[in-house]
Design a protein around this motif. Sequence first.
Motif, PDB file in Angstrom:
ATOM      1  N   SER A 122      15.257  21.696 -12.677  1.00 18.18           N
ATOM      2  CA  SER A 122      15.720  20.302 -11.963  1.00 18.18           C
ATOM      3  C   SER A 122      14.688  19.304 -11.933  1.00 18.18           C
ATOM      4  CB  SER A 122      16.196  20.514 -10.564  1.00 18.18           C
ATOM      5  OG  SER A 122      15.264  21.004  -9.654  1.00 18.18           O
TER       6      SER A 122
ATOM      7  N   GLU B  24      18.285  18.298 -14.976  1.00 18.30           N
ATOM      8  CA  GLU B  24      19.614  19.099 -14.983  1.00 18.30           C
ATOM      9  C   GLU B  24      19.973  20.137 -13.810  1.00 18.30           C
ATOM     10  OE1 GLU B  24      21.939  18.820 -17.313  1.00 18.30           O
ATOM     11  OE2 GLU B  24      20.765  17.375 -18.636  1.00 18.30           O
ATOM     12  N   GLU B  25      21.147  20.075 -13.524  1.00 16.98           N
ATOM     13  CA  GLU B  25      21.494  20.883 -12.192  1.00 16.98           C
ATOM     14  C   GLU B  25      21.483  22.419 -12.578  1.00 16.98           C
ATOM     15  OE1 GLU B  25      25.563  21.241  -9.562  1.00 16.98           O
ATOM     16  OE2 GLU B  25      25.851  20.093 -11.434  1.00 16.98           O
TER      17      GLU B  25
ATOM     18  N   TRP C  68      22.851  25.126 -12.361  1.00 15.17           N
ATOM     19  CA  TRP C  68      24.157  25.827 -11.799  1.00 15.17           C
ATOM     20  C   TRP C  68      24.094  27.226 -12.487  1.00 15.17           C
ATOM     21  CZ3 TRP C  68      26.883  28.030 -15.768  1.00 15.17           C
ATOM     22  CH2 TRP C  68      26.616  27.530 -16.981  1.00 15.17           C
TER      23      TRP C  68
ATOM     24  N   TYR D 154      20.280  29.114  -7.161  1.00 21.04           N
ATOM     25  CA  TYR D 154      20.852  27.687  -6.472  1.00 21.04           C
ATOM     26  C   TYR D 154      22.125  27.810  -5.797  1.00 21.04           C
ATOM     27  CZ  TYR D 154      23.820  23.771  -7.658  1.00 21.04           C
ATOM     28  OH  TYR D 154      24.359  22.467  -7.797  1.00 21.04           O
TER      29      TYR D 154
ATOM     30  N   HIS E  85      26.788  16.486  -3.282  1.00 18.92           N
ATOM     31  CA  HIS E  85      26.491  17.362  -4.467  1.00 18.92           C
ATOM     32  C   HIS E  85      24.956  16.831  -4.935  1.00 18.92           C
ATOM     33  CE1 HIS E  85      26.864  19.704  -8.001  1.00 18.92           C
ATOM     34  NE2 HIS E  85      26.736  18.611  -8.770  1.00 18.92           N
ATOM     35  N   ILE E  86      24.837  15.618  -5.159  1.00 18.94           N
ATOM     36  CA  ILE E  86      23.304  14.890  -5.688  1.00 18.94           C
ATOM     37  C   ILE E  86      22.654  13.920  -4.653  1.00 18.94           C
ATOM     38  CG2 ILE E  86      22.572  13.797  -7.450  1.00 18.94           C
ATOM     39  CD1 ILE E  86      24.743  14.534  -9.163  1.00 18.94           C
TER      40      ILE E  86
ATOM     41  N   PHE F 267      19.857  18.696  -5.875  1.00 19.38           N
ATOM     42  CA  PHE F 267      21.332  19.473  -6.245  1.00 19.38           C
ATOM     43  C   PHE F 267      21.832  20.211  -5.240  1.00 19.38           C
ATOM     44  CE2 PHE F 267      19.397  18.188 -10.298  1.00 19.38           C
ATOM     45  CZ  PHE F 267      20.457  17.324 -10.902  1.00 19.38           C
TER      46      PHE F 267
END
Length: 104
Positions: free
Chosen positions: A25, A30-31, A33, A38, A54-55, A72
Motif C-alpha cells: 500500500s 495499490e490496494e 486485496w 487486509y 473504502h479509501i 484502504f
Amino acid sequence: TSSYATVLTAILFLIGFNLLQQLISILAHEEPWMIISYSSGVIGNVFADPYPPHIVETPIGPPGSGRIATTFNPTLETGVAIMVSYLVLSAVGGLYFFKRKEFS
C-alpha cells in the motif's frame, strides 16, 4: 516438525502479512486485496457505525507539502471473499499433502 510449522505460521500472520500489506500500500500505492491480514479489518469494521469508507486519504507532513497517506478499508464482500478463498485453498492444500503423505 509440527512446532516449526506452528512458529512459522504465527510469524507469518503476526509480522509477515502485515509487513507485506504495508509495503504494497505504501510503495506500490495499490490496494493489498490479496492478503488475509487486509481482510481481517472487516471483523472490526462491522461494528463501526457508520462503516468506514473504502479509501481514506490523510494529508501528512507540513501543510501544503502535498504528501498524502492512503488507507484502504476492505468492503464486507471483499473481506469475506478473501477469507473464504484462503480457507478453501488451505483445505485443498492440506488435504492434498495429507493424502500424499498418508499419515497412518
